[in-house]
Write a protein that holds these residues in place. Structure first.
Motif, mmCIF file in Angstrom:
data_model
loop_
_atom_site.group_PDB
_atom_site.id
_atom_site.type_symbol
_atom_site.label_atom_id
_atom_site.label_comp_id
_atom_site.label_asym_id
_atom_site.label_seq_id
_atom_site.Cartn_x
_atom_site.Cartn_y
_atom_site.Cartn_z
ATOM 1 N N ILE A 26 0.896 -1.267 -0.041
ATOM 2 C CA ILE A 26 0.072 0.001 0.075
ATOM 3 C C ILE A 26 0.975 1.452 0.038
ATOM 4 C CG2 ILE A 26 -1.812 -0.917 1.162
ATOM 5 C CD1 ILE A 26 -0.958 0.218 3.706
ATOM 6 N N SER A 27 0.483 2.386 -0.263
ATOM 7 C CA SER A 27 1.028 3.420 -0.443
ATOM 8 C C SER A 27 1.531 4.210 1.237
ATOM 9 C CB SER A 27 0.492 4.769 -0.914
ATOM 10 O OG SER A 27 -0.691 5.351 -0.218
ATOM 11 N N TRP A 79 -0.729 3.680 4.386
ATOM 12 C CA TRP A 79 -0.099 3.216 5.700
ATOM 13 C C TRP A 79 -0.352 4.439 6.961
ATOM 14 C CZ3 TRP A 79 3.164 3.161 9.780
ATOM 15 C CH2 TRP A 79 3.470 1.718 10.238
ATOM 16 N N ASP A 80 -0.002 5.362 6.755
ATOM 17 C CA ASP A 80 -0.090 6.589 7.513
ATOM 18 C C ASP A 80 -1.597 6.743 8.166
ATOM 19 O OD1 ASP A 80 2.578 6.994 7.935
ATOM 20 O OD2 ASP A 80 2.780 8.656 6.413
ATOM 21 N N ALA A 81 -2.403 6.630 7.249
ATOM 22 C CA ALA A 81 -3.726 6.772 7.437
ATOM 23 C C ALA A 81 -4.555 5.696 8.331
ATOM 24 C CB ALA A 81 -4.646 7.179 5.979
ATOM 25 N N ALA A 82 -4.082 4.432 8.462
ATOM 26 C CA ALA A 82 -4.597 3.513 9.265
ATOM 27 C C ALA A 82 -4.705 4.122 10.562
ATOM 28 C CB ALA A 82 -3.662 2.273 9.315
ATOM 29 N N TYR A 101 6.216 11.820 -3.334
ATOM 30 C CA TYR A 101 4.944 12.237 -2.424
ATOM 31 C C TYR A 101 5.018 10.710 -1.470
ATOM 32 C CZ TYR A 101 4.239 16.309 -5.041
ATOM 33 O OH TYR A 101 4.392 17.270 -5.747
ATOM 34 N N GLY A 102 3.996 10.824 -0.600
ATOM 35 C CA GLY A 102 3.615 9.443 -0.155
ATOM 36 C C GLY A 102 2.890 8.361 -1.014
ATOM 37 N N LYS A 103 2.229 9.034 -1.716
ATOM 38 C CA LYS A 103 1.330 8.228 -2.667
ATOM 39 C C LYS A 103 2.358 7.501 -3.799
ATOM 40 C CE LYS A 103 -0.026 12.051 -5.958
ATOM 41 N NZ LYS A 103 -1.264 12.587 -6.514
ATOM 42 N N THR A 153 4.194 14.718 4.360
ATOM 43 C CA THR A 153 3.970 13.752 5.119
ATOM 44 C C THR A 153 3.593 14.366 6.597
ATOM 45 O OG1 THR A 153 6.268 13.681 5.382
ATOM 46 C CG2 THR A 153 5.506 11.837 4.100
ATOM 47 N N GLN A 154 2.267 15.007 6.283
ATOM 48 C CA GLN A 154 1.990 15.990 7.451
ATOM 49 C C GLN A 154 1.645 15.245 8.810
ATOM 50 O OE1 GLN A 154 -1.303 18.628 5.764
ATOM 51 N NE2 GLN A 154 0.176 19.454 3.953
#
Length: 243
Positions: free
Chosen positions: A127-128, A132-135, A169-171, A219-220
């Motif tokens: 996954i991007s 992962w950060d949004a989990a 970017y994270g994506k 990556t805020q």
């Protein structure tokens, strides 16, 4: 008519051939929905479809027409952006840097129109970084630190070879849904995608400064500790690679 038909290896050709997709015409005419709506610009277009092969393997089929970029070798006519992306995928593989796997590249120039195709294996095991950060739980703290370090190591290796992603970017950074070996993430669990703009820079410092500025601004959700962890691992890896 200009013709390029490139399979990186015999296994890729055989896998596409088993689904009747081992030639440009079959891939170009494949009737499948768009995964991303075609992007239109400068009299051309470029779009991405997801397709599942006969053996169950998912691929991304990228097709474009008159979607070109200029290079120092082709400053006027330009080349298909997918050709540059294919070359960059191969470049990263040569340096043992994680990237998507290309299965085919082909193009045609006829009646003044460039048509190009790039086929890559879908990263369904990943996954991007944004995802992962949004989990909700954002991972176990120790595993999260190992993932951030793994991303830092991958970025350091990229910049060691003076390669600038140019859209970091994270994506565009993919990580495995879970580590491939053991509880912690390793550099091999990180892969770069969307390599159309990747280029060779003048110095390691300049390409690193450019990419890291982009990554840190996008990556805020990273905390100050996350950023400190990344920068420490990045600097240590850069120093180790120089040695």
């Amino acid at each position: 008519m200009t013709v390029r038909d490139i399979f990186p290896n015999a296994a890729a050709r055989a896998q596409l051939a088993a689904s009747g997709l081992a030639d440009f015409a079959a891939l170009w005419s494949l009737d499948t929905d768009w995964h991303e709506a075609p992007n239109e610009r400068r009299g051309g277009w470029s779009g991405v479809s997801r397709h599942v092969l006969a053996d169950g393997t998912a691929i991304f089929l990228k097709r474009q027409e008159n979607h070109l970029c200029r290079t120092w070798r082709h400053p006027l006519r330009g080349i298909p952006t997918f050709y540059r992306e294919y070359l960059n995928i191969r470049r990263l593989q040569e340096h043992a840097i994680g990237a998507v796997e290309a299965l085919y590249y082909g193009d045609r120039l006829a009646a003044g129109k460039w048509r190009a195709i790039l086929v890559t294996r879908a990263l369904d095991d990943s996954i991007s970084l944004d995802e992962w950060d949004a989990a909700a739980d954002r991972g176990d703290p120790s595993q999260r630190r190992s993932l951030i370090r793994a991303v830092a190591l991958a970025c350091a290796r990229l910049h060691h070879h003076r390669l600038q992603h140019s859209c970091l970017y994270g994506k565009h950074l993919f990580v495995r849904r879970s580590p491939a070996a053991g509880p912690d993430y390793q550099e091999a669990d990180v892969r770069f995608i969307d390599l159309e703009k990747l280029r060779l820079g003048l110095s390691r410092e300049r390409v690193g400064a450019h990419d890291l500025d982009q990554l840190m601004r996008h990556t805020q959700v990273w905390s100050d500790d996350d950023r400190a962890c990344f920068l420490l691992a990045y600097r240590q890896q850069r120093a180790a690679l120089k040695g």
